[in-house]
Design an enzyme around this catalytic site. Structure first.
Site, PDB file in Angstrom:
ATOM      1  CG  HIS A  82      42.253  43.802  38.861  1.00  0.00           C
ATOM      2  ND1 HIS A  82      42.824  42.667  39.415  1.00  0.00           N
ATOM      3  CD2 HIS A  82      43.282  44.646  38.608  1.00  0.00           C
ATOM      4  CE1 HIS A  82      44.131  42.828  39.487  1.00  0.00           C
ATOM      5  NE2 HIS A  82      44.446  44.023  39.013  1.00  0.00           N
ATOM      6  CG  ASP A  84      41.825  39.256  37.950  1.00  0.00           C
ATOM      7  OD1 ASP A  84      41.498  40.446  38.083  1.00  0.00           O
ATOM      8  OD2 ASP A  84      42.556  38.854  37.013  1.00  0.00           O
ATOM      9  CG  ASP A 113      48.244  43.681  40.715  1.00  0.00           C
ATOM     10  OD1 ASP A 113      47.169  44.222  40.413  1.00  0.00           O
ATOM     11  OD2 ASP A 113      49.049  43.245  39.864  1.00  0.00           O
ATOM     12  CD  GLU A 146      44.443  44.250  35.219  1.00  0.00           C
ATOM     13  OE1 GLU A 146      45.152  45.048  34.561  1.00  0.00           O
ATOM     14  OE2 GLU A 146      44.937  43.354  35.967  1.00  0.00           O
ATOM     15  CD  GLU A 147      46.868  40.874  37.352  1.00  0.00           C
ATOM     16  OE1 GLU A 147      47.574  41.039  36.340  1.00  0.00           O
ATOM     17  OE2 GLU A 147      47.044  41.508  38.408  1.00  0.00           O
ATOM     18  CG  ASP A 170      45.638  47.497  38.478  1.00  0.00           C
ATOM     19  OD1 ASP A 170      46.401  46.905  39.262  1.00  0.00           O
ATOM     20  OD2 ASP A 170      45.262  47.007  37.399  1.00  0.00           O
ATOM     21  CG  HIS A 351      52.266  40.267  38.322  1.00  0.00           C
ATOM     22  ND1 HIS A 351      52.020  40.273  36.968  1.00  0.00           N
ATOM     23  CD2 HIS A 351      51.182  40.852  38.893  1.00  0.00           C
ATOM     24  CE1 HIS A 351      50.847  40.848  36.728  1.00  0.00           C
ATOM     25  NE2 HIS A 351      50.324  41.205  37.890  1.00  0.00           N
TER      26      HIS A 351
END
Length: 376
Positions: A82, A84, A113, A146-147, A170, A351
């Site tokens: 992804h 984002d 990520d 995706e997030e 991912d 994150h």
């Protein structure tokens, strides 16, 4: 299968990863990233097609899709990562540490990520092209958002795909890891409406919305429920002033479970608890929910898994089959009939502002991608 690892251009791989990190691409704000990836796909002879996801979500960019024809027999394989990142993700920059780690400056996430996955896909395709190595046809999907609960891949038109098997880059942890199972995720919002009244002069004339919500919550099981389900009330907002009986409170939470029906049953229990507490107090309640992910499990004997194991063995990379309680675009793929697994791509402590990757892990991931495409 040809061992591509010695051919990986590590300097190019790291430089491209750092280039991508420097592009801000928070969920729904992926325009610059999408334009950059379009150019990179075009240089590989892949026509990049952008779908209408931007119109659906009023976002800056849509999902990117491309296809590269191969010479080996077999239907295409789908690879996805992804575009984002989560916040804080503005002003990111990659820093190469003395111990080999690649980190952010410490005030943002790094964005490995999922830019580690994006960079690995591009490096694998470049090596295959430069070395003129025969490979399977490949379809590539770079989703947005995706997030934000896989919003991008949820609206992609899967009728355009030929691939029936997918590899989603991912997953956190050492390269060689692969998740075969992900949960259902139900997000819910409860509005409890009571009646405002002066808390000092006439509290008995009010209906205390916070008290109603509290009673419902107190009767719920939260945290782990068995081995395969979790429930969490994560946010409560309500009230206007300390001298007013609160007439409105909003409660937000989520349910995750490897068993889809069990997740739905937990939601029914939550809804019932709020409805009963509201009825007893004379309040009103409104509940909204979204099923963002649907649980799946891929069997270890399936071809998409066995191929991955063979490639790891050929590259002398330890293979670890696991499951995750997170979610990914693979949930969308399975829901649309594509058997996929989620591969570790060298991202760690995601994150957080402590997120990092390593050159060696990026190279291994690129080699696995190339190996999957050259494994007949």
């Amino acid at each position: 299968m040809i061992n591509i690892l010695p051919y990986i251009n590590r300097r190019r791989l790291v430089e491209e990863f750092c280039e991508l990190v420097a592009i801000d691409s928070i969920s729904f704000h992926e325009r610059r990233m999408a334009d950059t990836l379009k150019e990179k796909l075009n240089t590989l002879g892949i026509e990049a097609v952008e779908d209408n996801a931007a119109e659906v979500y009023h976002s800056e960019a849509g999902n990117l899709y491309g296809c590269l024809q191969g010479t080996l027999q077999g239907p295409p394989l789908l690879f996805s990562a992804h575009m984002d990142t989560v916040e804080p993700g503005e002003g990111k920059r990659a820093i190469l540490q003395e111990d080999g780690r690649i980190t952010s400056a410490g005030d943002t996430v790094l964005g490995s990520d999922d830019l580690a996955g994006v960079a690995a896909i591009f490096e694998a395709l470049r090596v295959l092209r430069e070395r003129q190595i025969p490979h399977r046809s490949v379809e590539i999907l770079f989703p947005i958002a995706e997030e934000a609960y896989t919003r991008g891949s949820s609206v992609f038109d899967y009728g355009r795909l030929q691939a029936k098997e997918a590899y989603v880059l991912d997953l956190s942890g050492p390269v060689g890891g692969a998740s075969l199972q992900e949960p259902t995720l139900i997000s819910f919002v409860v509005h409890v409406r009571g009646k405002a009244s002066h808390a000092g002069f006439a509290p008995e004339e009010g209906i205390h919305a916070i008290a109603v919500a509290s009673k419902a919550i107190a009767g719920l099981r939260q945290g782990k429920i068995g081995d395969d389900t979790t429930v969490n009330i994560g946010k409560i907002e309500g009230g206007k002033a300390t001298n007013i009986v609160p007439d409105l409170v909003t409660v937000e939470g989520e349910i995750r479970s490897y068993d889809h029906e069990k997740a739905k049953d937990q939601f029914r229990q939550i809804r019932t608890a709020f409805e009963e507490a509201a009825e007893e107090a004379g309040a009103e309640t409104q509940i909204q929910y979204d099923i963002y992910l649907t649980a799946y499990k891929v069997d270890a004997s399936e071809p998409v898994v066995r191929r991955f194991e063979r490639v790891c063995t050929g590259l002398d990379i330890s293979c670890q089959l696991t499951k995750t309680f997170g979610g990914s675009d693979n949930n969308s793929f399975l829901r649309n009939g594509i058997r996929g697994i989620v591969l570790a791509c060298g991202m760690n402590q995601v994150h957080t502002c402590l997120e990092y990757t390593m050159e060696e892990e990026l190279a291994k991931c690129a080699a696995i991608v190339a190996g999957l495409l050259t494994e007949e």
